[in-house]
Scaffold this motif. Structure first.
Motif, mmCIF file in Angstrom:
data_model
loop_
_atom_site.group_PDB
_atom_site.id
_atom_site.type_symbol
_atom_site.label_atom_id
_atom_site.label_comp_id
_atom_site.label_asym_id
_atom_site.label_seq_id
_atom_site.Cartn_x
_atom_site.Cartn_y
_atom_site.Cartn_z
ATOM 1 N N UNK A 98 0.874 -1.169 0.000
ATOM 2 C CA UNK A 98 0.000 0.000 0.000
ATOM 3 C C UNK A 98 0.913 1.221 0.000
ATOM 4 N N UNK A 99 0.929 1.951 -1.097
ATOM 5 C CA UNK A 99 1.842 3.077 -1.271
ATOM 6 C C UNK A 99 1.323 4.336 -0.593
ATOM 7 N N UNK A 100 0.036 4.623 -0.747
ATOM 8 C CA UNK A 100 -0.525 5.849 -0.191
ATOM 9 C C UNK A 100 -2.023 5.676 -0.003
ATOM 10 N N UNK A 101 -2.580 6.545 0.797
ATOM 11 C CA UNK A 101 -4.023 6.620 0.968
ATOM 12 C C UNK A 101 -4.398 8.064 0.672
ATOM 13 N N UNK A 102 -5.045 8.298 -0.464
ATOM 14 C CA UNK A 102 -5.429 9.650 -0.855
ATOM 15 C C UNK A 102 -6.780 9.983 -0.242
ATOM 16 N N UNK A 103 -6.887 11.194 0.241
ATOM 17 C CA UNK A 103 -8.161 11.672 0.764
ATOM 18 C C UNK A 103 -8.623 12.802 -0.133
ATOM 19 N N UNK A 104 -9.766 12.617 -0.756
ATOM 20 C CA UNK A 104 -10.290 13.611 -1.675
ATOM 21 C C UNK A 104 -11.588 14.179 -1.124
ATOM 22 N N UNK A 105 -11.723 15.499 -1.189
ATOM 23 C CA UNK A 105 -12.963 16.101 -0.695
ATOM 24 C C UNK A 105 -14.143 15.728 -1.585
ATOM 25 N N UNK A 106 -15.265 15.570 -0.984
ATOM 26 C CA UNK A 106 -16.487 15.262 -1.726
ATOM 27 C C UNK A 106 -17.252 16.562 -1.905
ATOM 28 N N UNK A 107 -17.627 16.848 -3.126
ATOM 29 C CA UNK A 107 -18.375 18.068 -3.408
ATOM 30 C C UNK A 107 -19.832 17.836 -3.048
ATOM 31 N N UNK A 108 -20.338 18.705 -2.224
ATOM 32 C CA UNK A 108 -21.736 18.609 -1.819
ATOM 33 C C UNK A 108 -22.426 19.909 -2.219
ATOM 34 N N UNK A 109 -23.512 19.801 -2.928
ATOM 35 C CA UNK A 109 -24.235 20.994 -3.349
ATOM 36 C C UNK A 109 -25.288 21.354 -2.318
ATOM 37 N N UNK A 110 -25.460 22.639 -2.114
ATOM 38 C CA UNK A 110 -26.466 23.140 -1.185
ATOM 39 C C UNK A 110 -27.371 24.110 -1.918
ATOM 40 N N UNK A 111 -28.654 23.920 -1.813
ATOM 41 C CA UNK A 111 -29.628 24.811 -2.422
ATOM 42 C C UNK A 111 -30.032 25.840 -1.380
ATOM 43 N N UNK A 112 -29.981 27.117 -1.745
ATOM 44 C CA UNK A 112 -30.327 28.199 -0.821
ATOM 45 C C UNK A 112 -31.612 28.847 -1.319
ATOM 46 N N UNK A 113 -32.571 28.984 -0.444
ATOM 47 C CA UNK A 113 -33.866 29.575 -0.792
ATOM 48 C C UNK A 113 -34.108 30.822 0.039
ATOM 49 N N UNK A 114 -34.733 31.811 -0.585
ATOM 50 C CA UNK A 114 -35.141 33.021 0.119
ATOM 51 C C UNK A 114 -36.593 33.293 -0.227
ATOM 52 N N UNK A 115 -37.286 33.820 0.725
ATOM 53 C CA UNK A 115 -38.680 34.170 0.499
ATOM 54 C C UNK A 115 -38.745 35.390 -0.412
ATOM 55 N N UNK A 116 -39.641 35.326 -1.390
ATOM 56 C CA UNK A 116 -39.810 36.461 -2.298
ATOM 57 C C UNK A 116 -40.399 37.632 -1.547
ATOM 58 N N UNK A 117 -39.953 38.797 -1.915
ATOM 59 C CA UNK A 117 -40.501 40.019 -1.306
ATOM 60 C C UNK A 117 -41.935 40.209 -1.798
ATOM 61 N N UNK A 118 -42.830 40.648 -0.897
ATOM 62 C CA UNK A 118 -44.236 40.893 -1.259
ATOM 63 C C UNK A 118 -44.339 42.234 -1.996
ATOM 64 N N UNK A 119 -45.188 42.275 -2.974
ATOM 65 C CA UNK A 119 -45.370 43.514 -3.721
ATOM 66 C C UNK A 119 -46.516 44.308 -3.185
#
Length: 80
Positions: A59-80
């Motif tokens: 076993x030469x090496x153990x690589x650790x790679x970050x996992x990309x995680x997507x996050x959805x951000x929501x905001x309430x629409x402004x009232x007219x």
């Protein structure tokens, strides 16, 4: 009693006689247990490292790679 560590499930990889990579997910799927956390343990003292040495590999090496995680951000629409 839990699942047994099944290192025999990796023999086909060793028997190809070529260098190879093994992801933690593939290891867990084949062996029945997750890859240990400690890089030093994986490389030197784990049953996997022992089996690799028996099969002529190291076993030469153990690589650790970050996992990309997507996050959805929501905001309430402004009232007219």
């Amino acid at each position: 009693m839990g699942k047994k560590l099944n290192l025999d499930a990796l023999d086909d990889l060793f028997e190809q006689g070529k260098d190879f990579r093994l992801s933690d997910q593939e290891y867990a799927k084949r062996v029945g247990y997750p890859l240990p956390q400690s890089k030093d343990y994986i490389k030197n003292r784990s049953p996997f490292a022992v089996r690799a040495r028996e099969k002529g590999f190291v076993v030469v090496d153990v690589e650790e790679q970050p996992i990309i995680e997507r996050t959805v951000i929501l905001k309430r629409k402004a009232k007219k």
